[in-house]
Design an enzyme around this catalytic site. Structure first.
Site, PDB file in Angstrom:
ATOM      1  N   ASP A  31       0.795  -1.224   0.000  1.00 43.50           N
ATOM      2  CA  ASP A  31       0.000   0.000   0.000  1.00 43.50           C
ATOM      3  C   ASP A  31       0.828   1.275   0.000  1.00 43.50           C
ATOM      4  OD1 ASP A  31      -0.583   0.659   3.493  1.00 43.50           O
ATOM      5  OD2 ASP A  31       0.860  -0.737   2.620  1.00 43.50           O
TER       6      ASP A  31
ATOM      7  N   ARG B 148      11.038   4.574  -3.686  1.00 45.27           N
ATOM      8  CA  ARG B 148      11.416   3.203  -4.051  1.00 45.27           C
ATOM      9  C   ARG B 148      11.914   3.143  -5.476  1.00 45.27           C
ATOM     10  NH1 ARG B 148      10.455   2.694   0.466  1.00 45.27           N
ATOM     11  NH2 ARG B 148       8.671   1.802   1.561  1.00 45.27           N
TER      12      ARG B 148
ATOM     13  N   LYS C 280      -6.475  -0.558   6.722  1.00 38.47           N
ATOM     14  CA  LYS C 280      -5.298  -0.282   7.535  1.00 38.47           C
ATOM     15  C   LYS C 280      -5.181   1.210   7.761  1.00 38.47           C
ATOM     16  CE  LYS C 280      -1.206   0.855   6.806  1.00 38.47           C
ATOM     17  NZ  LYS C 280       0.068   1.074   6.129  1.00 38.47           N
TER      18      LYS C 280
ATOM     19  N   GLU D 120      -2.966  -0.005  13.772  1.00 39.74           N
ATOM     20  CA  GLU D 120      -1.506   0.073  13.705  1.00 39.74           C
ATOM     21  C   GLU D 120      -0.934   1.246  14.496  1.00 39.74           C
ATOM     22  OE1 GLU D 120       0.099   0.134   9.742  1.00 39.74           O
ATOM     23  OE2 GLU D 120       2.165   0.433  10.429  1.00 39.74           O
TER      24      GLU D 120
ATOM     25  N   GLU E 175       2.259   2.412  15.384  1.00 37.86           N
ATOM     26  CA  GLU E 175       3.687   2.149  15.222  1.00 37.86           C
ATOM     27  C   GLU E 175       4.538   3.065  16.083  1.00 37.86           C
ATOM     28  OE1 GLU E 175       5.379   2.295  11.259  1.00 37.86           O
ATOM     29  OE2 GLU E 175       7.393   1.860  12.040  1.00 37.86           O
TER      30      GLU E 175
ATOM     31  N   LYS F 105      -1.532  -4.386  14.362  1.00 40.06           N
ATOM     32  CA  LYS F 105      -0.264  -4.331  13.611  1.00 40.06           C
ATOM     33  C   LYS F 105       0.710  -3.458  14.400  1.00 40.06           C
ATOM     34  CE  LYS F 105       1.816  -3.121   9.133  1.00 40.06           C
ATOM     35  NZ  LYS F 105       1.654  -3.121   7.671  1.00 40.06           N
TER      36      LYS F 105
ATOM     37  N   SER G  75       7.411  -4.529   9.791  1.00 42.01           N
ATOM     38  CA  SER G  75       8.840  -4.823   9.778  1.00 42.01           C
ATOM     39  C   SER G  75       9.669  -3.608  10.158  1.00 42.01           C
ATOM     40  CB  SER G  75       9.279  -5.394   8.427  1.00 42.01           C
ATOM     41  OG  SER G  75       8.740  -4.639   7.357  1.00 42.01           O
ATOM     42  N   GLY G  76       9.119  -2.411  10.011  1.00 41.96           N
ATOM     43  CA  GLY G  76       9.736  -1.187  10.513  1.00 41.96           C
ATOM     44  C   GLY G  76      11.178  -0.967  10.137  1.00 41.96           C
ATOM     45  N   GLY G  77      11.579  -1.313   8.937  1.00 40.64           N
ATOM     46  CA  GLY G  77      12.949  -1.017   8.551  1.00 40.64           C
ATOM     47  C   GLY G  77      13.940  -2.122   8.846  1.00 40.64           C
TER      48      GLY G  77
ATOM     49  N   SER H  18       2.965  -8.510   8.622  1.00 42.12           N
ATOM     50  CA  SER H  18       2.308  -7.630   7.665  1.00 42.12           C
ATOM     51  C   SER H  18       3.453  -6.777   7.141  1.00 42.12           C
ATOM     52  CB  SER H  18       1.242  -6.758   8.326  1.00 42.12           C
ATOM     53  OG  SER H  18       0.735  -5.830   7.368  1.00 42.12           O
TER      54      SER H  18
ATOM     55  N   ARG I  20       8.308  -3.494   3.067  1.00 40.84           N
ATOM     56  CA  ARG I  20       9.708  -3.554   2.645  1.00 40.84           C
ATOM     57  C   ARG I  20      10.318  -4.929   2.870  1.00 40.84           C
ATOM     58  NH1 ARG I  20      11.518   1.491   6.180  1.00 40.84           N
ATOM     59  NH2 ARG I  20       9.526   1.043   7.172  1.00 40.84           N
TER      60      ARG I  20
ATOM     61  N   TYR J  55       4.670   7.747   5.451  1.00 38.00           N
ATOM     62  CA  TYR J  55       4.233   7.227   4.156  1.00 38.00           C
ATOM     63  C   TYR J  55       4.077   8.371   3.180  1.00 38.00           C
ATOM     64  CZ  TYR J  55       3.697   2.324   5.109  1.00 38.00           C
ATOM     65  OH  TYR J  55       3.938   1.000   5.353  1.00 38.00           O
TER      66      TYR J  55
END
Lengths: 334, 364
Positions: free
Chosen positions: B34, B43, B147, B188, B190, B230, B272-274, B301, B304, B364
């Site tokens: 997403d 990216r 999400k 989520e 984070e 998440k 995964s946070g990096g 979830s 990256r 994001y």
């Protein structure tokens, strides 16, 4: 609130956690023998026995000297202050007697309820003043866990936000103080069964109350692995015309707990709240058979539901001792 | 507060609960595809490819059309709005295509920002305006879950009480609105890995944040059995000099969750946070092997951490599509194993498997 300040050392945590687990070891529950003097008065009156210190001592002795098989069913006993310092006929202090059977000694530490002004006779519970010192003393005198009862009720306007917040907060303060003094706090937010409300209503209120309790415990930095919860089962009000089955009670109860009680809590010891001895056992059984995953031990902390028959069998007569003890042992095993 | 007013019918509850359970079925996790147009810009820049709608379509197609080896690994895919309406080369709308492969379709729904004034640069919040209508539309267009990402950071004075409360509240409002529209909300909160704080600090903050989140969800009458969480794994800050083992990360993470996440929540799908692709799999595996009782599914979830090698291999060139797919399939299989506690790291690094994917202040 971003920094952690040490509340308990790893050793303190380890001690609290292992006490809690011992109390709710598989197949074991709690005998709540902590009736205050006033409450004992009502119980003894029913069997026409005088409410003297000696009679109270004798009755508790009856319970504590029942045969050793109860050690398999009883993980802990909650004492009232007076009883903690009484002795058997042979001069053995009650805490020692109980500990020698491998049972953990607990102590009621609250000082009763107080009305919350401006509410519909809702209450909070008193006893925080000097609680630290009292806990330290009880620990020296053999206690390893404590009990504090908060009370809420269901009506059109109750429980109010204030009652929920205030009781959750006082329970969290009590829990925090106990842990500082090496006592495992049993957290008891009892929602009375009085009223004609449905099972669903009771479930809803129970969920709201427990969510508030666990938020407060978190805010107060309470070590959950070193606590126990003593809630009501989720039942319909006593005056509700529709009586739910044990399976329905079990499903409502377990659902409410799954939505609110973190898995870190080692055990949940239900209060019997005026259920008959038989109902209390049937419902606890149904709860343990409920198909939903249950990550905590689910057991009992019963007063009346363990003692009622025993009391009537005794009826104040020494000659009935054997019969009374047998009745108690039987209920405990169930 | 003593009366319950019906919010969801039994049928609605069942639908939400079924969707949630399907997504986190044993061995399955989520592909987070997403990335917003802005994120995709970064990216694409990394692989010297132009950030056009067509290139974004081609890239997502590589992931979505990976062969059936991914089917037992992926329970759901999170889409960005644009992607939900793009099509495969054969002309099939992506959302329908993914559903047809037995995977749930999810949609990122956070939008607009409102900064928190008077705080130490704490992260802006996303707006709730029009969310209900958008959810209703997305449901019609094939989405079954959503999400919404809230972000907190750890410094000497943060996260502040205000940031914790506000984020918990907005997550609860979002969750409530989703459920009314038949959409399972992934919640989520984070906590960024930026900083030099140690593992203990991260655990402490995570516990405080999650306790606030679940109190807010209770206050807003959210049906927990029809939600997913998440969270970040509990790790030390990226700049922390002490390196912790996967087992330490696992113990800290599972302990924090056991203290705050009610058993009624069907699954926890970690971000995964990096972390590098390989670390993200190894840590997830350690979490599933942690000896403490864990009453929820614990899975992934990943954005990256599932895509880095695939993206690098693709490099914007059509002829690399198959090879890129292989990289993605490999990571999907590894993470599926990790979600079952059965992952054995072969040490095989893939083209980007052990590269850190950390982006400072990731937004994001």
């Amino acid at each position: 609130m971003t920094h952690q300040f040490t509340a308990l050392t790893p050793e303190q945590k380890q001690e609290l956690s292992s006490i809690a687990q011992r109390v709710v070891a598989t197949g074991k529950g709690i005998l709540a023998a902590d009736e205050s003097t006033g409450t004992m008065g009502k119980r003894l009156e029913k069997i026409h026995v005088e409410n003297t210190e000696e009679n109270r001592r004798y009755f508790r002795q009856l319970l504590f000297t029942a045969d050793s098989t109860i050690s398999q069913c009883i993980g802990g006993v909650i004492f009232f202050h007076e009883t903690l310092y009484q002795k058997t006929d042979a001069g053995v202090p009650f805490p020692n007697l109980v500990k020698d059977k491998g049972i953990v000694v607990g102590i009621k530490v609250d000082k009763g309820t107080a009305v919350l002004t401006g509410t519909d006779a809702e209450t909070t519970t008193q006893g925080l003043d000097g609680l630290g010192e009292r806990c330290a003393q009880y620990k020296k005198d053999g206690a390893d866990f404590a009990k504090w009862r908060c009370v809420l009720k269901i009506s059109d306007s109750c429980p109010s936000s204030l009652a929920i917040a205030e009781n959750a907060n006082v329970l969290a303060r009590y829990a925090s103080i106990c842990q500082q003094n090496g006592l495992v706090p049993i957290v008891e937010p009892e929602i009375l069964p009085d009223g004609d409300h449905s099972l669903l209503r009771c479930q809803y209120v129970t969920e709201k109350v427990l969510a508030a309790v666990y938020k407060a415990l978190n805010d107060h930095h309470v070590y959950l692995e070193g606590t126990l919860l003593k809630p009501n089962m989720v039942t319909a009000g006593q005056a509700c015309p529709k009586k739910p089955s044990p399976a329905e009670i079990a499903m409502a109860t377990v659902t409410a707990l799954r939505r609110t009680v973190p898995a870190a809590v080692p055990g949940i010891c239900f209060l019997s709240g005026g259920q008959s001895e038989e109902d209390a056992s049937l419902n606890l059984n149904a709860i343990n058979q409920c198909p939903l995953p249950k990550p905590w031990k689910l057991t009992f902390s019963y007063g009346r539901a363990l003692q009622a028959s025993t009391l009537s069998a005794w009826a104040g007569k020494p000659g009935n001792l054997q019969a009374a003890q047998a009745a108690f042992t039987e209920r405990a095993k169930v | 507060m003593p009366h319950q007013y019906p919010s969801l019918t039994s049928e609605q509850k069942k639908e939400l609960s079924d969707i949630a359970h399907k997504i986190v079925a044993p061995g399955k996790g989520i592909l987070a595809a997403d990335e917003s147009t802005g994120s995709m810009e970064k990216r694409m820049a990394q692989i010297n490819t132009e950030n056009t709608a067509e290139n974004r379509r081609l890239y997502r197609q590589i992931l979505f059309c990976a062969d059936d080896r991914v089917k037992p690994c992926i329970g759901g895919v999170i889409f960005f709005d644009e992607t939900l309406y793009q099509k495969t080369d054969a002309g099939e709308v992506f959302s329908k295509y993914i559903r047809g492969r037995g995977m749930a379709v999810g949609i990122k729904v956070d939008k607009g920002v409102v900064p928190l004034a008077g705080t130490d640069g704490e992260i802006p919040l996303w707006c709730l305006d029009g969310l209900s209508e958008r959810c209703a539309q997305y449901k019609k267009d094939g989405a079954d879950f959503a999400k919404w990402r809230c972000v907190l950071k750890i410094t000497a004075n943060t996260p502040s009480n205000l940031a914790i409360i506000e984020n918990a509240n907005v997550l609860a409002r979002y969750a409530s609105i989703c459920q009314m529209n038949g959409i399972v909300p992934i919640v989520e909160p984070e906590i960024l890995p930026d900083g030099d704080h140690d593992l203990k600090r991260s655990q402490y903050v995570t516990e405080k944040v999650l306790a606030a989140v679940y109190k807010a969800l209770s206050d807003h009458h959210v049906y927990l059995e029809g939600t997913l969480l998440k969270p970040n794994m509990v790790t030390a800050g990226q700049a922390c000099t002490h390196k912790y083992s996967p087992q330490e990360i696992a113990m800290a993470t599972v302990t924090a969750l056991r203290r705050t996440v009610p058993p009624a929540v069907p699954g926890v799908t970690f971000l995964s946070g990096g972390q590098s692709e390989e670390d993200a799999s190894i840590n997830l595996n350690a979490i599933n092997q942690c000896p403490l009782p864990k009453p929820w599914a614990l899975t992934f979830s990943y954005g990256r951490a599932l895509q880095a090698s695939a993206l690098k291999t693709w490099a914007g060139k059509k002829e690399n599509a198959k090879a890129a797919q292989e990289e993605y399939i490999k990571r999907a299989l590894n993470n599926s194993q990790a979600a079952l506690g059965k992952y054995v790291s072969s040490g095989d690094k893939g083209s980007a498997a052990s590269e850190s994917l950390f982006i400072a202040g990731h937004a994001y």
